[in-house]
Scaffold this active site. Structure first.
Site, PDB file in Angstrom:
ATOM      1  N   LEU A   1       0.836  -1.206   0.000  1.00 21.05           N
ATOM      2  CA  LEU A   1       0.000   0.000   0.000  1.00 21.05           C
ATOM      3  C   LEU A   1       0.871   1.257   0.000  1.00 21.05           C
ATOM      4  CD1 LEU A   1      -0.970  -1.895   2.762  1.00 21.05           C
ATOM      5  CD2 LEU A   1      -2.984  -0.539   2.366  1.00 21.05           C
ATOM      6  N   CYS A   2       0.481   2.229  -0.806  1.00 21.25           N
ATOM      7  CA  CYS A   2       0.978   3.596  -0.634  1.00 21.25           C
ATOM      8  C   CYS A   2      -0.212   4.511  -0.927  1.00 21.25           C
ATOM      9  CB  CYS A   2       2.206   3.882  -1.499  1.00 21.25           C
ATOM     10  SG  CYS A   2       1.946   3.826  -3.279  1.00 21.25           S
ATOM     11  N   GLY A   3       0.010   5.753  -1.232  1.00 19.90           N
ATOM     12  CA  GLY A   3      -1.121   6.676  -1.417  1.00 19.90           C
ATOM     13  C   GLY A   3      -2.071   6.215  -2.504  1.00 19.90           C
TER      14      GLY A   3
ATOM     15  N   GLY B   1      -1.117   3.641  -4.494  1.00 16.78           N
ATOM     16  CA  GLY B   1      -0.730   2.254  -4.744  1.00 16.78           C
ATOM     17  C   GLY B   1       0.262   2.118  -5.888  1.00 16.78           C
TER      18      GLY B   1
ATOM     19  N   GLY C   1      -4.013   3.426  -0.400  1.00 19.76           N
ATOM     20  CA  GLY C   1      -4.591   3.677   0.918  1.00 19.76           C
ATOM     21  C   GLY C   1      -5.316   5.014   1.002  1.00 19.76           C
TER      22      GLY C   1
END
Lengths: 150, 175
Positions: free
Chosen positions: B67-69, B71, B111
């Site tokens: 997950l990142c901001g 993705g 996320g």
């Protein structure tokens, strides 16, 4: 701006409509779609041509060419394209991601799946991506890291 | 009895979401390897994308979640790990497709894009869907795998990004 675009059989209709719209808005289009191509072929063709046109993705100026791949799901073209060095590809299904992936990741291309994204949303995602600037700055360290990966 | 081992990783802007997903996975009976990052200090997604995917490819974990901001950053780096097949998705149907057809072994979500309950549903579906082995699907995967070669300098190398972390600390990168 030049847009390098490609679709497999599941994306061809959406691609044709998008190409028509983008041309009307003044974008220069290079359509690499060929009959019989699967999503791997088309993703790699668009990625390689966009890399070539942007000096391995280094040119992230506002006018630098960008790639768009349309297939059924978007995930498969995404998976294939990212395997290539210097390719940062984004599978998107909303305008915010489409915009942010250019601003923060400097994405070389986006993939869109017609099973996931409806016709109008697909066009607005494509435009959000094409109109977004690249922010550079602190984001470059992450891009340098990704680009070191083969 | 733990089900399977899941490798998970994230960048600093979605640590809280990762924690909620991890908690959910543990409740479901999975064993979780959390590759970090563990707090909100600014760091760089490729470090965690690489680590998380490598643990899947080397067999320490069965499947992975990143997950990142949006993705994108973390999934792009994870996909550059040889043997990783990463699916960046925003819905359950795509996650299911990627497992079933492409034998995807890492799922990525944004996320800041996808709500936490939907993320949990995506991850649940991804982890419980099996690859549907057919000659067509095998051929597709072979074609994707053929795009990557062995990367001995990169694989398992914890110092692979050191030069950039050093430049970061020295203030080379700034807004």
């Amino acid at each position: 701006m030049k847009v390098i675009i490609g679709a497999d059989k599941d994306g061809v209709q959406a691609k044709d409509e998008l190409v028509r719209d983008l041309r009307e808005e003044g974008y220069e289009i290079l359509d690499l779609s060929k009959e019989g191509q699967d999503f791997v072929d088309v993703a790699i063709a668009v990625a390689k041509e966009t890399l070539k046109e942007t000096n391995n993705g280094e040119d992230k100026s506002a006018t630098a060419p960008r790639g768009i791949v349309i297939d059924r799901w978007g995930t498969d073209a995404f998976m294939a394209a990212n395997k290539l060095k210097y390719v940062i590809a984004a599978n998107v299904s909303d305008e915010h991601s489409a915009r942010m992936t250019r601003r923060h990741n400097g994405a070389l291309l986006i993939t869109l799946g017609t099973a996931v994204v409806g016709p109008e949303l697909l066009k607005s995602c494509a435009k959000a991506y094409l109109e977004a600037p690249f922010d550079g700055g602190r984001h470059m360290v992450r891009i340098d890291m990704v680009n070191k990966m083969a | 009895m733990a089900k399977a081992v899941i490798s998970i990783g994230n960048d600093h802007i979605v640590t809280d979401i990762k924690e909620r997903v991890t908690e959910h996975l543990k409740e479901e009976g999975y064993e979780v390897i959390d590759n970090g990052t563990y707090d909100k200090l600014r760091t760089h997604y490729p470090i965690y994308g690489k680590k998380t995917a490598e643990r899947v490819v080397n067999g320490e974990a069965k499947l992975g979640v990143v997950l990142c901001g949006t993705g994108v950053g973390i999934s792009s780096s994870a996909d550059k790990v040889p043997g990783a097949r990463v699916a960046l998705v925003r819905d359950v149907a795509e996650a299911e497709y990627a497992r079933k057809t492409l034998n995807a072994n890492v799922v990525a979500v944004g996320g800041h894009i996808t709500g936490v309950d939907l993320i949990k549903a995506i991850v649940d579906k991804f982890l419980t869907t099996e690859y549907e082995k057919t000659p067509e699907h095998d051929a597709l995967i072979k074609k994707i795998d053929a795009l990557e070669g062995p990367k001995p300098e990169q694989t398992g190398n914890e110092h692979f990004f050191d030069e950039f972390e050093k430049k970061w600390e020295e203030g080379y990168y700034h807004d």
